[in-house]
Design an enzyme around this catalytic site. Structure first.
Site, PDB file in Angstrom:
ATOM      1  N   ARG A 277       0.929  -1.220   0.102  1.00  0.00           N
ATOM      2  CA  ARG A 277      -0.070   0.185   0.043  1.00  0.00           C
ATOM      3  C   ARG A 277       0.791   1.071  -0.007  1.00  0.00           C
ATOM      4  NH1 ARG A 277      -3.619  -2.560  -1.548  1.00  0.00           N
ATOM      5  NH2 ARG A 277      -5.679  -2.983  -0.625  1.00  0.00           N
TER       6      ARG A 277
ATOM      7  N   HIS B 204      -1.474   0.209 -10.237  1.00  0.00           N
ATOM      8  CA  HIS B 204      -2.254  -0.885  -9.084  1.00  0.00           C
ATOM      9  C   HIS B 204      -2.365  -2.065 -10.021  1.00  0.00           C
ATOM     10  CE1 HIS B 204      -4.376  -1.186  -5.134  1.00  0.00           C
ATOM     11  NE2 HIS B 204      -4.136  -2.189  -5.670  1.00  0.00           N
TER      12      HIS B 204
HETATM   13  C1  OXD Z   1      -6.151  -5.933  -2.756  1.00  0.00           C
HETATM   14  C2  OXD Z   1      -5.638  -4.894  -3.995  1.00  0.00           C
HETATM   15  O1  OXD Z   1      -6.258  -5.503  -1.822  1.00  0.00           O
HETATM   16  O2  OXD Z   1      -5.848  -5.223  -5.200  1.00  0.00           O
HETATM   17  O3  OXD Z   1      -6.652  -6.812  -3.124  1.00  0.00           O
HETATM   18  O4  OXD Z   1      -4.839  -3.938  -3.710  1.00  0.00           O
END
Ligand code: OXD
Length: 316
Positions: A228, A276
């Site tokens: 993250r 992402h």
């Molecule tokens: C998840 C993401 O948490 O895609 O699956 O980041």
């Protein structure tokens, strides 16, 4: 039995079909109802909700909900917005096919840097005698020893990189150095030429990688973030890339997503930004994992014994 489905930014149709198929294979008689965009927004009487970034309204309206399944691995945004009432247990996906994809992404990012692949491509080198980097393999340090972190560590080890793993609490890995707790973090960082963040975002991991910690990495180290964005203090990472201490960064996750157009990461010569995409949730295994969990729940197995049960105090 009714099941509410909220996919927000993920395409609805594949989830709707995938869940319906997994439920029928598991012998579950359930109607899967897409919850978004319905008029009027009245309750459907769902007992389970399968959600990705759900609106708060779902929980205001659906009073019969018993368990919420997150259609992803990270529950930080579900918990941060406090949208899911305290009384409702949350279950997240565990691996469900995401981990090998993320491991592939990470190993490619390592190979790209260590094998000099970025020199080739349109406008790049056309030299059959180009150097073939063959130095000592760099040590890969993986932050996080859950389903995703351990898969990344195993994949890197398969390519013969020396691998070390850091986790909150101690876990032993055959043939890998393991480090645990904040007291061992600096020494772990000091030996990591590639640092891979695969930690969940919690109170403890937010801003964990600040200037002091990132400075512990060896000169020229490369940071890969698939966990993250908020685990890294962006200004500190940028400062260390600029002053030459760090050699590069491959970043797939950010504090604000989509990454704003004027964010310095976009144009930084040492940074690769990807949107992402390292671990998109594969629908079929995820749907099967959820269907199997609901079968267990319907048999009376306590939700807290399911593998992806979220401990709210711990944050994942
Ligand atoms: C998840 C993401 O948490 O895609 O699956 O980041």
């Amino acid at each position: 039995m009714k099941v509410a489905l909220v996919t927000s930014s993920m395409p609805l149709a594949p989830w709707q079909h995938g869940i319906a198929r997994a439920f029928s294979e598991a012998g579950l008689a359930a109607e899967v109802v897409p919850w978004e965009g319905r008029q009027p927004r009245s309750a459907i009487g769902a007992r389970y909700a399968l959600v990705w970034l759900p609106p708060a309204e779902l929980f205001e309206v659906e009073h019969d909900l018993e368990v919420v399944f997150n259609l992803g691995a990270g529950v930080d945004r579900l918990l941060a917005n406090a949208v899911v009432p305290e009384r409702l247990p949350i279950v997240r996906l565990v691996d469900a096919g995401m981990a090998p994809r993320m491991a592939e992404y990470v190993c490619f990012a390592i190979a790209r840097a260590t094998r000099g692949l970025e020199r080739f491509g349109p406008g790049g080198l056309r030299d059959w005698n180009a150097s073939r980097p063959r130095g000592k393999p760099p040590t890969v340090g993986v932050l996080g020893a859950g389903a995703i972190g351990s898969k990344i560590a195993e994949a890197a080890a398969m390519f013969n990189y020396p691998v070390r793993v850091w986790s909150r609490t101690s876990r032993a890995f055959a043939s890998m150095e393991s480090f645990a707790g904040l007291e061992q973090l600096d020494v772990f960082l000091a030996g990591s030429n590639f640092l891979v963040n695969a930690l969940p975002l919690t109170r403890d991991t937010e801003n964990l990688l600040d200037r002091a910690r990132l400075s512990k990495l060896p000169e020229g180290a490369h940071v890969i973030n698939v966990g993250r964005g908020a685990t890294i203090v962006d200004a500190d990472l940028l400062a260390l890339l600029d002053d030459g201490h760090l050699g590069g960064a491959t970043l797939d996750v950010f504090r604000v997503e989509p990454l704003p157009d004027d964010d310095p990461y976009w144009s930084h010569p040492k940074v690769i930004v990807t949107p992402h995409l390292s671990g998109p949730t594969p629908v079929a295994p995820a749907a099967t994992q959820i269907a199997d969990a609901i079968v267990q729940l319907e048999r009376g197995v306590p939700v807290s014994s399911l593998p992806g049960y979220v401990d709210r105090a711990r944050g994942y």
